[in-house]
Design a protein around this motif. Structure first.
Motif, short mmCIF file in Angstrom:
data_model
loop_
_atom_site.label_atom_id
_atom_site.label_comp_id
_atom_site.label_asym_id
_atom_site.label_seq_id
_atom_site.Cartn_x
_atom_site.Cartn_y
_atom_site.Cartn_z
N LEU A 142 -14.53 45.70 -37.26
CA LEU A 142 -15.02 46.69 -38.25
C LEU A 142 -13.92 46.88 -39.28
N ASN A 143 -14.29 47.02 -40.55
CA ASN A 143 -13.26 47.12 -41.60
C ASN A 143 -12.92 48.57 -41.95
N VAL A 144 -13.93 49.41 -42.08
CA VAL A 144 -13.70 50.80 -42.51
C VAL A 144 -14.73 51.72 -41.85
N THR A 145 -14.30 52.94 -41.47
CA THR A 145 -15.28 53.97 -41.10
C THR A 145 -14.96 55.23 -41.88
N VAL A 146 -16.00 55.80 -42.51
CA VAL A 146 -15.86 57.03 -43.31
C VAL A 146 -16.14 58.19 -42.36
N GLU A 147 -15.21 59.12 -42.26
CA GLU A 147 -15.34 60.19 -41.27
C GLU A 147 -16.47 61.16 -41.59
N CYS A 148 -17.19 61.55 -40.51
CA CYS A 148 -18.19 62.63 -40.60
C CYS A 148 -17.90 63.51 -39.39
N ASN A 149 -17.39 64.71 -39.63
CA ASN A 149 -16.85 65.52 -38.55
C ASN A 149 -17.94 66.21 -37.71
N PRO A 150 -18.03 65.88 -36.40
CA PRO A 150 -19.05 66.52 -35.53
C PRO A 150 -18.55 67.82 -34.89
N LEU A 151 -17.26 68.12 -35.02
CA LEU A 151 -16.68 69.25 -34.28
C LEU A 151 -16.94 70.55 -35.04
N LEU A 152 -18.21 70.93 -35.07
CA LEU A 152 -18.65 72.05 -35.93
C LEU A 152 -18.80 73.36 -35.15
N GLY A 153 -18.53 73.34 -33.83
CA GLY A 153 -18.73 74.53 -33.00
C GLY A 153 -17.98 75.76 -33.50
N PRO A 154 -16.66 75.67 -33.66
CA PRO A 154 -15.92 76.87 -34.06
C PRO A 154 -16.42 77.49 -35.36
N GLN A 155 -16.69 76.63 -36.37
CA GLN A 155 -17.16 77.17 -37.67
C GLN A 155 -18.55 77.79 -37.53
N PHE A 156 -19.38 77.19 -36.64
CA PHE A 156 -20.73 77.71 -36.46
C PHE A 156 -20.69 79.13 -35.91
N GLU A 184 -13.20 65.78 -44.57
CA GLU A 184 -13.28 64.47 -43.89
C GLU A 184 -12.47 63.41 -44.62
N GLY A 185 -12.03 62.41 -43.83
CA GLY A 185 -11.20 61.35 -44.42
C GLY A 185 -11.90 60.00 -44.34
N ILE A 186 -11.08 58.96 -44.62
CA ILE A 186 -11.56 57.58 -44.55
C ILE A 186 -10.56 56.83 -43.68
#
Ligand code: GZL
Length: 304
Positions: A252-266, A287-289
């Protein structure tokens, strides 16, 4: 900042007083299971009474879960809508019952007044980032197969929009064909198999709307004797642990981050809403790359 009508001199609720209904989509990907863990662990840490319903990928199960939460008279409902349409009636029922809704992760196409807050990513930006990374990898020239997420879902819609908006800047890059692999590894592989039967293997790259479909595609390419990450460049989204392992392996060359750790903010937003305190209507994930070059030093720091 928005805020609910202030409740006259009521003692503010604490997390331990909160009763929250949460409708989750299912367990279709590593991203989703990490997202579920974050919600459940945060509730445990905070002492929130969490009523958690897994819809096994069916919208009707989510609608029924929301109705059940209304009957239970929960303080607030959280939902990650599997698809963007079809929520007006049940969201209006929650509003009529005086129960606020926080939409988490995926958005819903309903009038603004039916949603109190949204916790999640800018999927259009993720699609744009994927396209810019692809332009670097292909030196702005080449043909791309696009594996889309769940048909009708906000991430699939917006990651496609972002990618194709950016493609306008690169006339010598083009998407040969787009097809949904429903965000799963298995369908990512099967759908690519069908596309190769139809179009052959003369394409330069794959853009997958999530890592799980990219990993299914990688499996197939290897079975066909095609070097993923080398002969076919691959860019995906999520940045789950297996994506880092695939980058370290050169698949794999690149993955664009999508943050699943949304519990605390929720839960933080839920408590503010219930107590009539100011809150952000869109709590946007930062999110980063992540690229092959730094994958081995990044992996130990990853939390999902
Ligand atoms: C994105 C989320 C998507 C992930 C997939 O926020 O809705 O659903 O990208 C998951 O992995 O299945």
């Amino acid at each position: 900042e928005a805020s609910q009508p202030v409740t006259a001199n009521k003692t503010p609720k604490t997390y331990a007083d909160l009763v929250i209904g949460y409708s989750q989509i299912g367990a279709e990907s590593r991203w989703r299971t990490a997202n579920t863990l974050s919600i459940q662990e945060s509730a445990q840490d905070l002492g929130v009474d969490l009523r958690f319903a897994d819809a096994q990928q069916e919208q009707i199960n989510q609608i029924n879960a929301i109705r059940s939460f209304i009957t239970q008279k929960v303080d607030l409902i959280g939902v990650s809508p599997i698809v963007a349409d079809g929520w007006d009636a049940v969201f209006a029922e929650a509003k009529a019952a005086g129960i606020p809704i926080i939409v988490v992760d995926r958005t819903a196409n309903v009038p603004d007044e039916l949603i109190t807050a949204f916790i999640g990513s800018d999927f259009v930006l993720e699609g744009e980032r994927a396209c810019e990374e692809m332009a670097q990898l292909l030196d702005q020239k080449g043909t791309i197969i696009e594996l889309e997420g769940t048909v009708g879902s906000a991430p699939a819609r917006d990651r496609k929009t972002g990618f194709h908006n950016c493609l306008k800047k690169y006339p010598e890059m083009q998407v040969l064909v787009s097809k949904s692999g429903d965000f799963t590894r298995a369908q990512g592989k099967t759908v690519l198999q069908g596309l190769i039967k139809q179009y052959g293997t003369d394409f330069d790259a794959i853009y997958a709307h999530n890592d799980d479909m990219a990993l299914g595609a990688i499996e197939l390419l290897k079975e066909l004797g095609i070097k993923p990450g080398v002969e076919v460049k691959i860019v995906s989204i999520d940045a789950v642990e297996d994506a880092f392992k695939a980058m370290i392996a050169g698949d794999l060359n690149v993955t664009v981050e999508c943050n699943p750790l949304l519990g605390p903010q929720f839960f933080e937003t839920a408590l503010k809403i219930v107590n009539g305190e100011p809150f952000e209507r869109w709590v946007k994930s930062n999110e980063g790359i992540f690229r092959q070059a730094t994958a081995d030093q990044d992996l130990p720091k990853r939390r999902y």
